[in-house]
Write a protein that holds these residues in place. Structure first.
Motif, short mmCIF file in Angstrom:
data_model
loop_
_atom_site.label_atom_id
_atom_site.label_comp_id
_atom_site.label_asym_id
_atom_site.label_seq_id
_atom_site.Cartn_x
_atom_site.Cartn_y
_atom_site.Cartn_z
N VAL A 153 -29.17 -6.08 24.73
CA VAL A 153 -29.94 -5.67 23.42
C VAL A 153 -29.04 -5.20 22.53
O VAL A 153 -27.89 -4.50 22.55
CB VAL A 153 -30.64 -4.60 23.92
CG1 VAL A 153 -31.31 -4.00 22.87
CG2 VAL A 153 -31.66 -4.83 24.99
N ARG A 163 -29.06 -5.28 13.46
CA ARG A 163 -29.79 -6.46 13.32
C ARG A 163 -29.21 -7.10 12.18
O ARG A 163 -28.72 -6.54 10.94
CB ARG A 163 -31.25 -6.30 12.81
CG ARG A 163 -31.82 -7.37 12.43
CD ARG A 163 -33.53 -7.02 12.20
NE ARG A 163 -34.31 -8.23 12.29
CZ ARG A 163 -34.99 -8.78 13.35
NH1 ARG A 163 -34.73 -8.12 14.48
NH2 ARG A 163 -35.34 -9.81 13.44
N PHE A 176 -43.45 -12.90 20.82
CA PHE A 176 -42.64 -13.62 21.96
C PHE A 176 -43.29 -14.80 22.40
O PHE A 176 -43.41 -15.05 23.55
CB PHE A 176 -42.35 -12.43 23.17
CG PHE A 176 -41.34 -11.45 22.89
CD1 PHE A 176 -40.18 -11.31 22.56
CD2 PHE A 176 -41.94 -9.99 22.74
CE1 PHE A 176 -39.47 -10.44 22.38
CE2 PHE A 176 -41.32 -8.88 22.32
CZ PHE A 176 -40.03 -9.22 21.97
N SER A 198 -43.73 -3.00 15.18
CA SER A 198 -42.81 -2.73 15.63
C SER A 198 -42.08 -1.67 14.90
O SER A 198 -41.27 -0.88 15.51
CB SER A 198 -41.79 -3.97 15.40
OG SER A 198 -42.31 -4.94 16.18
N GLN A 225 -34.86 -6.85 17.92
CA GLN A 225 -35.73 -8.03 18.72
C GLN A 225 -35.78 -9.21 17.59
O GLN A 225 -35.71 -8.92 16.64
CB GLN A 225 -37.06 -7.72 19.31
CG GLN A 225 -38.25 -7.41 18.11
CD GLN A 225 -39.32 -6.65 18.58
OE1 GLN A 225 -40.02 -7.57 19.47
NE2 GLN A 225 -39.70 -5.66 18.52
N PHE A 227 -33.70 -10.32 27.58
CA PHE A 227 -33.05 -9.12 27.07
C PHE A 227 -32.09 -8.58 28.02
O PHE A 227 -32.03 -7.38 28.30
CB PHE A 227 -34.15 -8.18 26.57
CG PHE A 227 -34.81 -8.83 25.59
CD1 PHE A 227 -34.17 -8.78 24.23
CD2 PHE A 227 -35.94 -9.16 25.43
CE1 PHE A 227 -34.89 -9.29 23.06
CE2 PHE A 227 -36.67 -9.62 24.46
CZ PHE A 227 -36.07 -9.77 23.25
N GLY A 265 -44.00 -6.55 19.69
CA GLY A 265 -43.26 -7.86 19.07
C GLY A 265 -43.98 -9.19 19.17
O GLY A 265 -44.90 -9.31 19.73
N HIS A 291 -33.95 -1.81 20.55
CA HIS A 291 -34.66 -2.92 20.85
C HIS A 291 -35.80 -3.44 19.96
O HIS A 291 -35.84 -4.54 19.23
CB HIS A 291 -35.39 -3.04 22.34
CG HIS A 291 -36.35 -4.14 22.58
ND1 HIS A 291 -35.77 -5.51 22.38
CD2 HIS A 291 -37.74 -4.39 22.42
CE1 HIS A 291 -37.16 -6.26 22.63
NE2 HIS A 291 -38.09 -5.47 22.86
N HIS A 292 -36.50 -2.59 19.41
CA HIS A 292 -37.84 -2.85 18.46
C HIS A 292 -37.18 -2.99 17.23
O HIS A 292 -37.96 -4.04 16.42
CB HIS A 292 -38.64 -1.60 18.26
CG HIS A 292 -39.60 -1.20 19.59
ND1 HIS A 292 -40.08 -1.96 20.48
CD2 HIS A 292 -39.36 -0.02 20.44
CE1 HIS A 292 -40.55 -1.43 21.67
NE2 HIS A 292 -39.97 -0.16 21.45
#
Length: 477
Positions: free
Chosen positions: A333, A337, A252, A196, A189, A330, A250, A185-186
């Motif tokens: 996930v 990337r 958001f 991150s 995202q 999420f 992160g 996730h990190h």
């Protein structure tokens, strides 16, 4: 009615209202600074074109009555000024009805923006800000004690935000059930922050602890919000700690900060403040609060049905006023990337040795040596949509062509959304887009090269493109 008021929560109300005003301020300033390129008269998704097929009943907005870029800017900056004044405590010095009207104007202005914002405003935190803003209208000011019913409605909203997010996870991606989602996730995202990289490099067992703690905070702790004090305050405190962890890991927009504000409204701070006598509320105020409570409870039927459904949807509004919504984040996930890298050249003809210069975005990853920045609660809308565009061109079909066209024109408003303009003297001749696979570097690579990311070219996303003729109007690529 003695049961109607909760004077011990006067400080909790004050903290919540100040926090909400600050987030309104960030939202209105962001709208004022970004709208021309996104939804303005010459934007990628112009409001006037949208309003031709979006009736008032589906998209209630002041801009249904009149739209111009100047009028939109006036509304957005008016909202910013009113938010700043509320942040300074101006509403506490006014009659109760005036303060309520002030909050209502903010809500109506932002509703008008969201309902014409199209895909640029199709985020769950837009509805969350509107639902919270609607409840704030009935929370009162220093002329009356906080109403118990509205305080409970704020907890009900916080419960749906957290519990909905927890359910969508355990029902969705199996990595949440295996406690492995934070392995990815990190890194994957939408918009990483400056920490991150470090969160991603935490040991695997700690990632599993993070995932397990997330399940506890989102599935068990929200239930405790409805228990007597001090248990409810402790539950709210756990929500705050969890959200601060997300703030550090992160970007958001204002999702985490607004959730924190909602949690603080459930904390009983009377032990630290002592008695704070407030006048009894007038009858008309009690009637309005009871009516609003009944409305919210009636509109909660569909969100609750969605919560218990196996086909739970996340971040959906069930009415055009965004009064009671469903939330989540999420449920799936990504493991990989992807990033769309946009480049331009000022050479009149393409050849094997053509020099391409890259457009850098403010928030999304680009140059591998650039550390991601912290922007939340400010929302970089184009950067967020570029993340979706990398997942699939279908997400960008309505606006990506217009974006490229404006780069080919050196459109001033569009370039303001970017980190810089690699063609300051004249527009580029061609623009192209390429898809890359991005991964965080490891400690050794970071120390030796200073690069936070490694990227690998995958394929062409958009072939080299130019304006079809130099004399055509905007909209032709």
């Amino acid at each position: 009615m003695e049961w109607f008021s909760a004077p011990d929560y006067w400080l909790s109300r004050l903290v919540f209202q100040r926090a909400l005003a600050a987030l309104y301020l960030a939202a209105f300033v962001g709208a004022a600074l970004q709208f021309r390129a996104l939804i303005g008269e010459r934007g990628m998704l112009p409001v006037p074109e949208y309003l031709r097929y979006a009736p008032m009943r589906r998209a209630p907005s002041i801009f249904q009555l009149h739209y111009s870029d100047r009028f939109f800017a006036c509304c957005a900056w008016t909202g910013a000024v009113l938010s700043a004044a509320l942040l300074g405590g101006a509403a506490d010095h006014l009659p109760l009805w005036t303060a309520m009207l002030w909050w209502a104007v903010l809500w109506a202005l932002y509703l008008s923006i969201v309902n014409v914002g199209q895909t640029w405003y199709a985020f769950g935190w837009e509805s969350l800000l509107l639902e919270t803003g609607f409840l704030a209208v009935f929370l009162g000011n220093e002329r009356a004690a906080p109403p118990v019913l509205v305080l409970w409605l704020l907890r009900w909203l916080l419960f749906r935000v957290e519990f909905g997010a927890g359910l969508i996870k355990v029902r969705g991606d199996e990595c949440w059930r295996r406690l492995t989602c934070l392995y990815y996730h990190h890194e994957t995202q939408p918009m990483p922050g400056p920490l991150s990289w470090f969160f991603h490099r935490l040991p695997g067992p700690l990632h599993r602890v993070e995932a397990a703690a997330n399940h506890v905070t989102q599935l068990l702790v929200p239930v405790l919000l409805f228990t007597p004090q001090p248990v409810a305050s402790a539950a709210a405190g756990l929500v705050v700690v969890t959200q601060l962890w997300l703030v550090l890991s992160g970007n958001f927009a204002w999702l985490n900060w607004l959730t924190i504000a909602l949690a603080l409204s459930a904390v009983d701070l009377s032990a630290f403040t002592g008695p704070h006598p407030l006048p009894a509320p007038p009858l008309w105020y009690e009637v309005l609060v009871i009516a609003a409570t009944g409305l919210v409870l009636a509109l909660s039927y569909r969100p609750v049905r969605n919560l218990i459904s196996r086909r739970q949807a996340m971040n959906r509004s069930f009415d055009p006023l965004h009064l009671v919504n469903t939330y989540g984040a999420f449920g799936t996930v990504g493991r990989v990337r992807y990033e769309v890298v946009i480049e331009g050249t000022d050479e009149p003809a393409l050849r094997a040795g053509t020099v391409w210069r890259e457009y850098e975005f403010k928030g999304k990853p680009g140059d591998p040596r650039r550390l991601p920045r912290q922007y939340a609660p400010y929302h970089l809308r184009l950067d967020w949509l570029m993340w979706f565009a990398a997942l699939s061109p279908a997400y960008a079909r309505s606006w990506f062509g217009g974006f490229v066209e404006r780069l080919l024109e050196n459109d001033r408003d569009t370039l303001k959304l970017l980190r810089g303009n690699p063609f300051p003297d004249a527009p580029p001749s061609y623009v192209r887009a390429r898809l890359y696979h991005y991964t965080f570097t490891d400690w050794r690579r970071l120390r030796s090269t200073g690069a936070w990311w490694e990227r690998r070219y995958l394929r062409e996303y958009l072939p080299p493109t130019r304006l079809s003729r130099t004399d055509v109007p905007a909209g032709r690529v």
